[in-house]
Design a protein around this motif. Structure first.
Motif, short mmCIF file in Angstrom:
data_model
loop_
_atom_site.label_atom_id
_atom_site.label_comp_id
_atom_site.label_asym_id
_atom_site.label_seq_id
_atom_site.Cartn_x
_atom_site.Cartn_y
_atom_site.Cartn_z
N ILE A 68 -5.78 15.04 -0.05
CA ILE A 68 -5.58 16.16 -0.26
C ILE A 68 -4.96 16.85 -1.57
N VAL A 69 -3.83 16.34 -1.79
CA VAL A 69 -2.91 16.34 -2.56
C VAL A 69 -4.12 16.38 -4.11
N VAL B 271 -2.98 2.80 7.22
CA VAL B 271 -3.76 3.67 6.05
C VAL B 271 -4.69 4.84 6.03
N GLY B 272 -5.26 5.18 7.54
CA GLY B 272 -5.91 6.38 7.20
C GLY B 272 -4.89 7.45 6.25
N PHE B 273 -3.66 7.43 6.90
CA PHE B 273 -3.19 8.96 6.54
C PHE B 273 -2.25 8.93 5.41
N CYS B 274 -2.62 7.16 4.35
CA CYS B 274 -2.11 7.16 3.41
C CYS B 274 -3.11 8.26 2.18
N PHE B 275 -4.44 7.48 3.04
CA PHE B 275 -5.77 8.18 1.91
C PHE B 275 -5.74 9.12 2.60
N GLY C 2 0.95 -1.00 -0.26
CA GLY C 2 -0.07 0.12 -0.07
C GLY C 2 0.96 0.70 0.34
N LEU C 3 1.78 1.60 0.61
CA LEU C 3 2.47 2.62 0.49
C LEU C 3 2.99 2.12 -0.91
N LEU C 4 3.69 0.98 -1.46
CA LEU C 4 4.56 1.82 -2.77
C LEU C 4 3.37 2.32 -3.31
N ASN C 5 1.71 1.56 -3.67
CA ASN C 5 1.25 2.04 -4.30
C ASN C 5 1.11 4.03 -3.74
N THR C 6 0.96 4.50 -2.74
CA THR C 6 0.48 5.89 -2.95
C THR C 6 1.87 6.42 -3.82
N ALA C 7 2.85 5.75 -2.88
CA ALA C 7 4.02 6.61 -4.04
C ALA C 7 3.64 6.46 -5.68
N TYR C 8 3.50 5.67 -6.04
CA TYR C 8 3.58 5.34 -7.43
C TYR C 8 2.49 6.41 -7.17
#
Length: 217
Positions: free
Chosen positions: A207-208, A198-202, A111-117
């Motif tokens: 926001i972005v 996970v909530g922070f990533c979403f 999930g972290l890699l997907n968020t960064a991508y």
């Protein structure tokens, strides 16, 4: 009155033939206590150096090794799996199966890699690959947003194997980081810490996307 020596009955040879080791003992010790006879028999057979039993403890040491060595072993396995993935010997399904060994840490790594991508690719395409004029209107900005998001999603299908391999290589480090994050911020379990990340990533992604859309609208 003592009996004559020629009238003494001969002793049976079977009395001492049953145990050949008894023949090595003096006659006054053959009819002694059985425990003493056994002790003397062992001393005659082995001398002052009794046989020793040897066993291997390498397997026990490996099984009960320290946690640091187990963590390093997981890191080596993750790096080896990532190397196999780069060689093209693993499919996405096989990598996902290997990620399941790490539990929520494997899911969080992916999930972290997907968020960064998604965040990085979306900003690069929006600003550099297909730049758009500022103040283009809300409706036009929303349409552009979904078009670029579709392009980013198509690119994610092409890079899925590489991202899965990267997630597998990072899974041991994410596991350690999740344990530290849980202890640092006082979460009751790693599951609750996982939900917080996970909530922070979403929230970061929303926001972005909203900031980009509002700035260009």
């Amino acid at each position: 009155m003592s009996s004559a020596p020629w009238l003494t009955a001969p002793r049976s040879p079977l009395r001492y033939a049953a145990s050949p080791h008894l023949l090595l003992l003096p006659r006054n010790q053959k009819d002694g206590i059985p425990g003493a006879v056994d002790a003397r028999r062992k001393k005659l057979l082995y001398g002052n150096h009794p046989p020793r039993l040897r066993c291997s403890v390498d397997s026990d040491n490996n099984a009960n090794g320290p946690p640091e060595s187990q963590h390093s072993l997981q890191e080596q396995e993750g790096a080896a799996d990532a190397g196999n993935n780069l060689g093209g010997s693993l499919s996405v399904k096989e990598i996902v199966k290997k990620l399941r060994r790490y539990g929520i840490s494997g899911v969080l790594s992916y999930g972290l890699l997907n968020t960064a991508y998604y965040l990085t690719t979306f900003l690069v395409v929006w600003i550099y690959v297909a730049p758009a004029p500022v103040k283009m209107g809300y409706l036009a900005t929303v349409k552009r947003f979904f078009k670029i998001l579709a392009m980013v999603w198509a690119g994610s299908q092409v890079t899925k194997l590489a991202r899965a391999g990267g997630a597998l290589a990072l899974a041991p480090f994410v596991d350690r980081g999740l344990a530290w994050f849980t202890a640092k911020f006082g979460f009751k379990s790693q599951g609750k810490a996982f939900m917080a990340v996970v909530g922070f990533c979403f929230a970061l992604a929303v926001i972005v996307f909203l900031m980009v859309t509002l700035l260009w609208a």
